[in-house]
Motif scaffolding. Structure first.
Motif, mmCIF file in Angstrom:
data_model
loop_
_atom_site.group_PDB
_atom_site.id
_atom_site.type_symbol
_atom_site.label_atom_id
_atom_site.label_comp_id
_atom_site.label_asym_id
_atom_site.label_seq_id
_atom_site.Cartn_x
_atom_site.Cartn_y
_atom_site.Cartn_z
ATOM 1 N N ARG A 1 -9.827 -42.019 -10.159
ATOM 2 C CA ARG A 1 -8.489 -41.170 -10.098
ATOM 3 C C ARG A 1 -7.337 -42.166 -10.078
ATOM 4 N NH1 ARG A 1 -12.383 -39.304 -6.374
ATOM 5 N NH2 ARG A 1 -12.999 -36.990 -6.641
ATOM 6 N N ARG B 1 -0.155 -43.718 -10.146
ATOM 7 C CA ARG B 1 1.063 -44.103 -10.961
ATOM 8 C C ARG B 1 1.912 -42.957 -10.806
ATOM 9 N NH1 ARG B 1 -2.902 -46.993 -12.952
ATOM 10 N NH2 ARG B 1 -3.962 -45.214 -14.463
ATOM 11 N N THR B 2 1.846 -42.029 -9.995
ATOM 12 C CA THR B 2 2.587 -40.697 -9.765
ATOM 13 C C THR B 2 3.713 -41.077 -8.848
ATOM 14 O OG1 THR B 2 1.217 -39.789 -8.114
ATOM 15 C CG2 THR B 2 0.763 -39.448 -10.386
ATOM 16 N N PRO B 3 4.655 -40.334 -8.890
ATOM 17 C CA PRO B 3 5.763 -40.307 -7.686
ATOM 18 C C PRO B 3 5.343 -40.001 -6.438
ATOM 19 C CG PRO B 3 6.465 -39.177 -9.989
ATOM 20 C CD PRO B 3 5.127 -39.254 -9.902
ATOM 21 N N LEU B 4 4.233 -39.179 -6.070
ATOM 22 C CA LEU B 4 3.827 -38.977 -4.914
ATOM 23 C C LEU B 4 3.248 -40.270 -4.252
ATOM 24 C CD1 LEU B 4 3.392 -37.027 -2.717
ATOM 25 C CD2 LEU B 4 0.990 -36.443 -3.819
ATOM 26 N N PHE B 5 2.442 -41.005 -5.114
ATOM 27 C CA PHE B 5 2.099 -42.317 -4.631
ATOM 28 C C PHE B 5 2.962 -43.266 -4.337
ATOM 29 C CE2 PHE B 5 -0.463 -46.061 -3.968
ATOM 30 C CZ PHE B 5 -1.676 -45.490 -3.322
ATOM 31 N N GLY B 6 4.015 -43.050 -5.139
ATOM 32 C CA GLY B 6 5.193 -44.006 -4.906
ATOM 33 C C GLY B 6 5.685 -43.788 -3.418
ATOM 34 N N ASP C 1 -8.733 -45.423 -7.195
ATOM 35 C CA ASP C 1 -9.108 -46.186 -8.543
ATOM 36 C C ASP C 1 -10.646 -46.391 -8.543
ATOM 37 O OD1 ASP C 1 -8.362 -47.722 -10.886
ATOM 38 O OD2 ASP C 1 -7.860 -49.491 -9.525
ATOM 39 N N ASP D 1 -5.001 -42.795 -12.191
ATOM 40 C CA ASP D 1 -3.763 -42.355 -12.705
ATOM 41 C C ASP D 1 -3.040 -41.715 -11.740
ATOM 42 O OD1 ASP D 1 -4.767 -42.903 -15.250
ATOM 43 O OD2 ASP D 1 -5.376 -40.913 -15.778
ATOM 44 N N LEU D 2 -3.426 -41.304 -10.530
ATOM 45 C CA LEU D 2 -2.685 -40.674 -9.360
ATOM 46 C C LEU D 2 -1.982 -41.952 -8.691
ATOM 47 C CD1 LEU D 2 -5.354 -38.349 -7.624
ATOM 48 C CD2 LEU D 2 -3.389 -37.622 -9.211
#
Length: 206
Positions: free
Chosen positions: A93, A98-103, A89, A95-96
């Motif tokens: 970056r 909020r991606t499934p990978l970061f989930g 953040d 936006d990353l």
């Protein structure tokens, strides 16, 4: 009875906790800045870790000591992912996050928390918990099990990636950005030392 060394360790642990809380109070005033909320999560994890670690060294009652040790493990598990989210953040970056990978990244410490809280049922995080007092402290040893090893390495790895992002900012942006990013990286040194001492205390890894 606590000797000078034992007293020094306790004082250092609580001082680190209060230092983290002071920083947390400052960060709360800056919470509108990029990454501030995530960094607050990281520092809150550090504060609770230091408090549980230092407090645990004074507790010889087995059940309470076990609970405090589980809290330290949970806090370590959250430190790295929080720091990675902050690094993303803070360097634009976000936006990353909020991606499934970061989930998945966020899911690992949550699973670790659940497993640590229920470890007596399955022993997937540690086994062989026992007291081995040193310097008058309620020091303990146990063997970290596969999930515990994975959770610790995962936290260290995500923290390292977050640090690399900040190092990239130091090399790429202006003097103010460099000073801020450098200060943040240096702020990871005390908790890193604390975690290293904790790992040294608890004993062998398979």
């Amino acid at each position: 009875m606590l000797g000078q060394v034992g007293t020094g360790i306790i004082v250092a642990s609580f001082a680190a906790c209060f230092g983290a809380l002071y920083l947390l109070q400052y960060l709360y005033q800056q919470r509108d800045k990029p990454g501030a909320d995530w960094f607050m999560g990281n520092i809150a994890s550090v504060a609770v870790f230091c408090l549980a670690y230092g407090g645990g060294l004074l507790v010889f009652e087995p059940t309470l000591r076990l609970v405090l040790e589980a809290i330290t493990i949970i806090c370590v598990g959250f430190m790295g992912p929080f720091f990675l989210a902050f690094g993303l953040d803070y360097t634009g970056r976000g936006d990353l996050i909020r991606t499934p990978l970061f989930g998945i990244v966020g899911g690992v410490p949550l699973v670790t928390a659940g497993l640590a809280a229920t470890n007596p049922l399955h022993h997937l995080v540690w086994t062989g918990f026992q007291f081995e007092p040193v310097f008058g402290l309620a020091t303990i040893t146990y063997t970290i099990q596969p999930w515990g090893v994975f959770a610790m390495l995962f936290s260290i790895g995500t923290a390292a990636v977050g640090s690399l992002l900040l190092i990239g900012a130091i090399l790429s942006y202006g003097p103010l950005y460099r000073r801020e990013a450098t200060a943040v990286i240096l702020s990871t040194a005390p908790p890193s030392v604390g975690v290293a001492l904790w790992l040294f205390e608890v004993g062998p890894v398979p």
